[in-house]
Design an enzyme around this catalytic site. Structure first.
Site, PDB file in Angstrom:
ATOM      1  N   GLU A   1     -71.963  55.925  63.243  1.00 51.51           N
ATOM      2  CA  GLU A   1     -72.747  55.205  64.210  1.00 51.51           C
ATOM      3  C   GLU A   1     -74.045  55.806  64.596  1.00 51.51           C
ATOM      4  OE1 GLU A   1     -71.390  52.199  65.624  1.00 51.51           O
ATOM      5  OE2 GLU A   1     -70.160  52.604  63.922  1.00 51.51           O
TER       6      GLU A   1
ATOM      7  N   LYS B   1     -51.200  60.192  73.374  1.00 53.82           N
ATOM      8  CA  LYS B   1     -52.231  59.129  72.587  1.00 53.82           C
ATOM      9  C   LYS B   1     -52.148  57.958  73.279  1.00 53.82           C
ATOM     10  CE  LYS B   1     -51.849  61.797  68.362  1.00 53.82           C
ATOM     11  NZ  LYS B   1     -51.130  62.124  66.961  1.00 53.82           N
TER      12      LYS B   1
ATOM     13  N   ASP C   1     -57.170  65.921  65.656  1.00 54.50           N
ATOM     14  CA  ASP C   1     -56.250  64.611  65.304  1.00 54.50           C
ATOM     15  C   ASP C   1     -57.077  63.529  66.084  1.00 54.50           C
ATOM     16  OD1 ASP C   1     -54.646  62.258  65.477  1.00 54.50           O
ATOM     17  OD2 ASP C   1     -52.669  63.511  66.009  1.00 54.50           O
TER      18      ASP C   1
ATOM     19  N   HIS D   1     -81.548  51.419  69.253  1.00 57.35           N
ATOM     20  CA  HIS D   1     -80.655  50.606  68.534  1.00 57.35           C
ATOM     21  C   HIS D   1     -81.705  49.606  67.812  1.00 57.35           C
ATOM     22  CE1 HIS D   1     -76.876  52.350  69.365  1.00 57.35           C
ATOM     23  NE2 HIS D   1     -76.961  51.927  70.421  1.00 57.35           N
TER      24      HIS D   1
END
Lengths: 378, 378, 378, 378
Positions: C85, C208, C283, C373
């Site tokens: 990104e 999670k 993770d 952007h």
């Protein structure tokens, strides 16, 4: 002359009747002691509101109260419910019958402590608190012989330290005692560390706002009630089957609540608690915390298992509105008036909530909720 | 003989006094009409609970009600508050004074509609609902001329479709009308599609449980109130400064609520709503939804800006407990009794809540909350 | 022949290229050790995904790690960020510059312990656990010399007891070690009490999934970082003013998050954590817990105060993906590879997150987020 | 010379190797096009991180995509998963086998639109927006031919109006396009109404923070997948029974998540989404929104019914990291690369998540989760 300068309810009523061209006749008809109610419970008192009071029961309860004399007590209660919402008393009544015919509800009561979450400007108070805890306990106890500082949690973020004090306040609900003690604690901390208390109540209590911290850590008391209703009684009293009731619970209280972003995984705990709280002089804004409870239903080999857990029940049997004439009578009806009765009363709330959950969930299995309202509306 | 077989409150009282060896004398003293209250409001009625009623005010409100005749109305109110918690009326009273001296609160009321979230077993109902919406509106309207089905949301998960109906119920709070209409809608959907309604109330309403869906989508009415309090009045009435009050708000209502996992970003909306609801015959369990409101404070060039938003206010001026003698008088005191008055009443709630927020936040800046409770306790 | 029966990545690639008529040439170009990666990290391995790796920094950090040798350490870091990104690395880089020019970020690390929340069928385990805790610690420790059972929380509801174990797992993130130990604990409890473990992982960890219990009680490590940026550096590096940045924070991170029912009161913690986690072999699904952090901004007499708190950071410097060639190099870049480095690494994450928050909030004050952007898109 | 002034990854590596006395040899070995990756995807690029890539499958999916050519498509996929967490690929693989042997998963995809929640200072924008919506659609579309403004939600509180724009961004994930369009919309609103945009991104989107608004209203796409696994396959592939799996789901995903204050009522959606996102060049911070999904299990007459709903899945098949060499190959493996493929790809994510849920829930019924980790650890 202004309202606050008038000394009697009657004088204020006359003034308001003139100002607003109304009659306050019924509001002016009461038997509670104005001298007490107008001083301790309600400023600018003009009279009372009459809330219809019904009873549900008998409800059989088998107690398990931690460190308490009621540990093995089994007792039957008539539950006083003050409400203007038709069908509620009838619904709880049916639940009481199902429970009582099944041998009664098991109820347990765990004292968590009243919390007040004060916030201070300055980080890293944690170590200081650990070292001075016993001194702080003394400071707190000096504000009331009925109050004990049990423990605290600290959360630091930015320049702020949030401290969540847990107080045992005996048989009083104790929010005001806790506020007074917290102020003294804040004063002491300020004097000894130089830290400024930004707010003695910093929404880390959390008082009367729905909040996960109350579900996860508890507040006031955590109460539980459960029962196994034999299949035959599910059929005869609740007019349904364990399978149908379990499905409604699973889809409504679990999946529906989950989809809605709810903190309350139950059917209508708030209804029963609101009615019992108004009847017995509790603080009705604490219905918010009570509504966060979870109901669990399971199909059991013997019939239908149902339980309720209210993680944050705030109640008392002295102080607040409990001493007012009608509220006191409602507590006496439960034999829960005054000193040494708050644990028992907390257990009664759990039992009554269980009755309410069973009955509403049963109604929903058959569409009889709407029918009950239609009938009354005629 | 059992309680439910007795026909009068007096008979039930005598029975209970004997069973429990108590006196219910005060509970038995009342003026509300037992024939009505015992039928429509409260089964197994044994009398009433007297809740002390005080007044705060006058509170000046300037209305902006969507599509309503009150759009430009500016009016002064005495706020009836039924409470047993000392200091509440005095606190709201101070807030009213600050607002009124500042020229009054701007209040807006937006009708969202009463919701009932029914759940059906079978997916993919969305298309069918779109095509049959006008027919469903007719079905709903046939259950009551006062009810209109406005719109709905659908959420599908697993084998279940949750439908959240939005009803306009006129000046009634309307939960029961909504339940009856939802049952008819469920019957119709069942007949035409074969889909089984698992529960007419599937916790997708969400009624009386704290839930984000109510904050995000609204329920009943969304009401807002705001005011700018000039610096001098902040000092003279609220005894603080805009800077101090803003800090308490930011640290307590925003950071503190955020840390606690709270849905309510406010000081004590529940207190004010509970007292106003009990006074005026609203359903007190709806305090849960009301407690989800947000208070916003900002330092303004002219002083202190404060606003409250209650996304899910459930109120009515007909039906429920609003017709009972004392509750009706309390509504008359506000000139909010009966038909055509529910929007105005909703606005009054918003204004009173704003008063309560200002006053408590001010108290917290100076530690006077604890002092207020200490004084009363003496 | 099936995929799982093939023994090499190359064999699987050929099979898949034929089955799907694709070329997997780039996936097949790698230097990580297939013998290790294909056994410990990834079954059915066919190659690797290449994630572009950039660096931000230097970032100056001053450590305060509880009970640790880094207590007074002040160190400069180049932060490795693996991302696809655009604009992210540049944004963090600017934040690093603002912090470093201001004298560095203060960072603290608190070890909470990896949690696993097992659920048992049967109530009232609390007393038994208290009495057998030291035995359970032995059982847990026997599963790994690197694992210590620190403490536990219990929540009982219905027929279920949820136990939240807290383990210290040294410098490993430790989720798998915790699962193995929890299974042994469940076996032991089952043998000694007859209670059945319904699930060794009962969403009371919570692993999670976004969950308030992790914000309130912590998980893994709780890390904090803060800094005061002088006004001049706010202007020169962040191109804004403390006032503007504070307003964006208050309205976006507090009011906006509050209105949205968010658990994350921050700007974009997840972006920075995801990039750092992928770079260093953590993770990446633990980005969920990390995203629950809170950012606090305050106008300070010296400029702009900004802090971040991540209550539930799950990281390790051994095990998982940390030993793979490129991930190991990224950790070496931070001098955080291997034993004794996990606290320091956790602190670096906090510092990098602080840099990211400052820079994005600054961009939003001036509309430069969109411009950044747009520029890249050309 | 500073990092940002260097023009090549190699130059930066040499600099960092010297500064930090490390070797970055593996990071420097890559085949992705530095000219593109270093400009569009990652500033200050120094190389790549290699994430091991495995495959699970084949997974048979039967599509139902709203308004799409895939409506009746039935297709088999090999799922690329980039992960360093052993056991994940094997677990998803088992789930794929259970689904495929059962005839495939039904998958549906609903386009909600990418959201950006901008905040403006000034109330009562609602009416103006309604009147100017078509003009605003033109303004938005002028920023990109691939972007369409679909609709918006408004929430007003205090002096702020939060607007949640919903954009269709074709086959791109579209967050950056949405930001650019939102900035233009803010400029237009500012010019025409004088309202100041406080922040173009006001945490009312909500992007990469867990938030109930995304669960309730959706974001990006809402995807669903379900399957009925016959009893025999539950036994042969999942090594359990429908009854046991349903109990684990109910106690873990519903009761456990409810007790924890979780937004995610699932087993481990985040694991599968993270691995698929990294493999295919998605933004890994969007794992946060994906983790909010709900899994529903039910015992069916034919075996075991299981469904997953992800209300807020943010994916694209063009833009972001999807064009990088390895990521593009992973998408080609799914035949989901480029224009016209994003709906299909979203459906594949849903199917893979369903496989992951089934397999982990099955493992938990038997304690085999811990055994899987123990085996790998040896």
């Amino acid at each position: 002359m202004k309202l606050r300068d008038m000394s009697h309810a009657g004088q204020r009523r006359v003034f308001l009747e003139q100002q607003t061209a109304t009659s306050l006749k019924h509001i002016g008809t009461f038997t509670v002691d104005e001298a007490v109610a107008g001083t301790r419970n309600c400023e600018n008192m003009i009279g009372v509101v009459q809330v219809p009071l019904g009873v549900a029961g008998p409800l059989l309860i088998k107690f398990q109260i931690s460190n308490s004399k009621f540990q093995t007590k089994s007792q039957s209660y008539y539950i006083p419910l003050a409400t203007t919402e038709g069908a509620l008393v009838a619904s709880v009544n049916r639940g009481c019958r199902a429970i009582t015919e099944s041998g009664g509800a098991h109820v347990s009561v765990e004292r968590i402590g009243v919390t007040r979450g004060s916030v201070f400007k300055k980080e890293q108070i944690a170590h200081w608190l650990t070292e001075h805890f016993s001194q702080l306990q003394d400071v707190a106890h000096a504000t009331s012989q009925h109050l004990t500082l049990l423990r605290y949690d600290v959360q630091e973020t930015g320049k702020y330290a949030f401290i969540r004090w847990y107080f045992d306040t005996g048989d009083a609900m104790g929010m005001n005692m806790a506020t007074i003690a917290s102020q003294k604690l804040a004063d002491t901390i300020g004097q000894q560390t130089g830290m400024r208390c930004v707010s003695v109540a910093g929404n880390y209590d959390v008082d009367k706002k729905p909040a996960w911290i109350n579900s996860i850590l508890g507040r006031g008391r955590t109460v539980r009630a459960d029962v196994v209703i034999p299949k035959a009684i599910v059929a005869s009293v609740l007019k349904t089957t364990p399978q149908k009731l379990e499905e409604v619970w699973r889809v409504k209280c679990m999946i529906g609540s989950g989809l809605s972003g709810s903190m309350g995984f139950n059917a209508h705990i708030a209804n029963v608690v609101a009615a019992l709280f108004i009847a017995t002089g509790q603080d009705p804004a604490h219905v918010v915390e009570a509504s966060q409870g979870m109901t669990v239903v399971e199909i059991d080999e013997d019939g239908l298992y149902c339980s309720v857990t209210l993680p944050a029940l705030m109640v008392g049997t002295i102080g607040g509105g409990t001493g007012l004439a009608t509220q006191s009578e409602a507590l006496q009806l439960l034999n829960c008036c005054g000193e040494g009765k708050s644990d028992e009363f907390a257990g009664v709330v759990a039992g009554a909530v269980l009755a309410g959950e069973l009955s509403l969930l049963a109604s929903l299995t058959e569409g009889s909720l709407a029918r009950a309202h239609m009938k009354r509306a005629r």
